[in-house]
Design a protein around this motif. Sequence first.
Motif, PDB file in Angstrom:
ATOM      1  N   LEU A  15     -45.034  43.393  73.280  1.00 11.56           N
ATOM      2  CA  LEU A  15     -45.611  44.266  72.138  1.00 11.56           C
ATOM      3  C   LEU A  15     -47.136  44.381  72.452  1.00 11.56           C
ATOM      4  N   LYS A  16     -47.448  45.509  72.763  1.00 10.59           N
ATOM      5  CA  LYS A  16     -48.822  45.804  73.169  1.00 10.59           C
ATOM      6  C   LYS A  16     -49.554  46.470  71.997  1.00 10.59           C
ATOM      7  N   THR A  17     -49.219  47.103  71.152  1.00 10.60           N
ATOM      8  CA  THR A  17     -49.945  47.710  70.404  1.00 10.60           C
ATOM      9  C   THR A  17     -49.112  48.009  68.876  1.00 10.60           C
ATOM     10  N   THR A  73     -48.453  50.284  67.288  1.00 10.52           N
ATOM     11  CA  THR A  73     -47.363  51.296  67.253  1.00 10.52           C
ATOM     12  C   THR A  73     -45.883  50.678  67.667  1.00 10.52           C
ATOM     13  N   ASP A  74     -46.221  49.753  68.935  1.00 10.42           N
ATOM     14  CA  ASP A  74     -44.981  49.283  69.353  1.00 10.42           C
ATOM     15  C   ASP A  74     -44.260  48.265  68.426  1.00 10.42           C
ATOM     16  N   CYS A  75     -45.125  47.643  67.613  1.00  8.67           N
ATOM     17  CA  CYS A  75     -44.499  46.645  66.643  1.00  8.67           C
ATOM     18  C   CYS A  75     -43.970  47.385  65.501  1.00  8.67           C
ATOM     19  N   ASP A  85     -42.515  50.671  65.842  1.00  8.28           N
ATOM     20  CA  ASP A  85     -41.435  51.172  66.217  1.00  8.28           C
ATOM     21  C   ASP A  85     -40.111  50.165  66.346  1.00  8.28           C
ATOM     22  N   VAL A  86     -40.515  49.038  66.963  1.00  4.26           N
ATOM     23  CA  VAL A  86     -39.266  47.875  66.990  1.00  4.26           C
ATOM     24  C   VAL A  86     -38.745  47.668  65.708  1.00  4.26           C
ATOM     25  N   GLN A 128     -32.855  46.348  71.347  1.00  9.24           N
ATOM     26  CA  GLN A 128     -34.447  46.596  71.075  1.00  9.24           C
ATOM     27  C   GLN A 128     -35.131  45.428  71.451  1.00  9.24           C
ATOM     28  N   GLN A 176     -35.957  45.521  75.054  1.00 10.51           N
ATOM     29  CA  GLN A 176     -37.013  46.468  75.607  1.00 10.51           C
ATOM     30  C   GLN A 176     -38.399  45.777  75.195  1.00 10.51           C
ATOM     31  N   VAL A 177     -38.832  44.807  74.553  1.00  5.49           N
ATOM     32  CA  VAL A 177     -39.935  44.306  74.278  1.00  5.49           C
ATOM     33  C   VAL A 177     -40.099  42.847  74.930  1.00  5.49           C
TER      34      VAL A 177
END
Length: 331
Positions: free
Chosen positions: A2-4, A6-8, A10-11, A34, A37-38
């Motif tokens: 999880l880089k941003t 937004t990533d957090c 979305d998941v 899910q 993917q992270v």
Amino acid sequence: MLKTLTDCGDVVLNINTSAFEADAEVFQEQVLNQIDQVIGFDRAWWGIMSPTAAGFTLLSSYQANLPDSYVEKWQTCTGDDRLAMSVNDAPTRTVRFGTQELHSTEGLYEINADVGNKYALCTAYRLPGRDDDFLFLSLFRCGRSAAFDKSDVWAKQFLMPHVNLAWRHNLSRRQDHYAGAADASTVMSCVFVDLQFAVLDPPPRFRELVRSVWPHWCGPTLPEPLIQGLLNVPRGSAVRFARLGFTLKPAGGLSLLSISAVSALDSLTPRESQVAAAFACGQSYKEIARSLGLSPATVRHYLREIYAKLGLTDKVELANLVHHAPGRAEP
């Protein structure tokens, strides 16, 4: 990883979407996709455990890329499972095991080395109302994959509260869905049941119905007569107590127990049911005899048997019972 933010977001959104849209049978698979993917993992084990003096009892089990033999072997050496001990001692905290720790006991080595598991991340959450039992999710990587690092621990620590709540919401929603499905005229309540026949978050209506048959039942384990009845019929078949039918069906790592209204008409034989339905609809003895290939005398005999079984005295009572039987729409 999880880089941003937004990533957090979305998941978490996708996990919660699955909670409200996925069937219980596929919810865990979608959530694991899910997470994969992270974080990235090779195998996963998602279930419910209860600590005992000798180790742990498995109450629910969903495996991703793990054979059934993995769980079978685990059940012979639960006292050796230091990973389960670690999360049981520190619920909500993600525990990371390297190869040395994952192979640190004879039991852990046997079950994990056999399938190639060398690294693990595990997190547990206590179940509401069942404080000794815990939901767990273990992720594994094999030798060809890198070990889990601190960022993987952080990501799982961040996601697990959402996974835990989404799982509970999915179960609750599926209970409501099944009760409101096409057969809602017969299904009166539903609840999810673990491998030891204990219910999870039973709604008030479920408790009320069970206590109508077993007044002193407190749960969470189902009444013993009901357990024995369910064990003695094929999965998906109803077992009857009083005027209630209980049906158990697989649902992911759990089972779905539904309670349906049962009509006194269910005590009739198939031929008696045909005669009762025809007579309740206004057909005469001769018309019934002709349509079923019977003699009028045989039809009269069937009707006498029907009245005796149902405790009825006339055609009006029979018609009312037939037309208002569970599962039949009123005219």
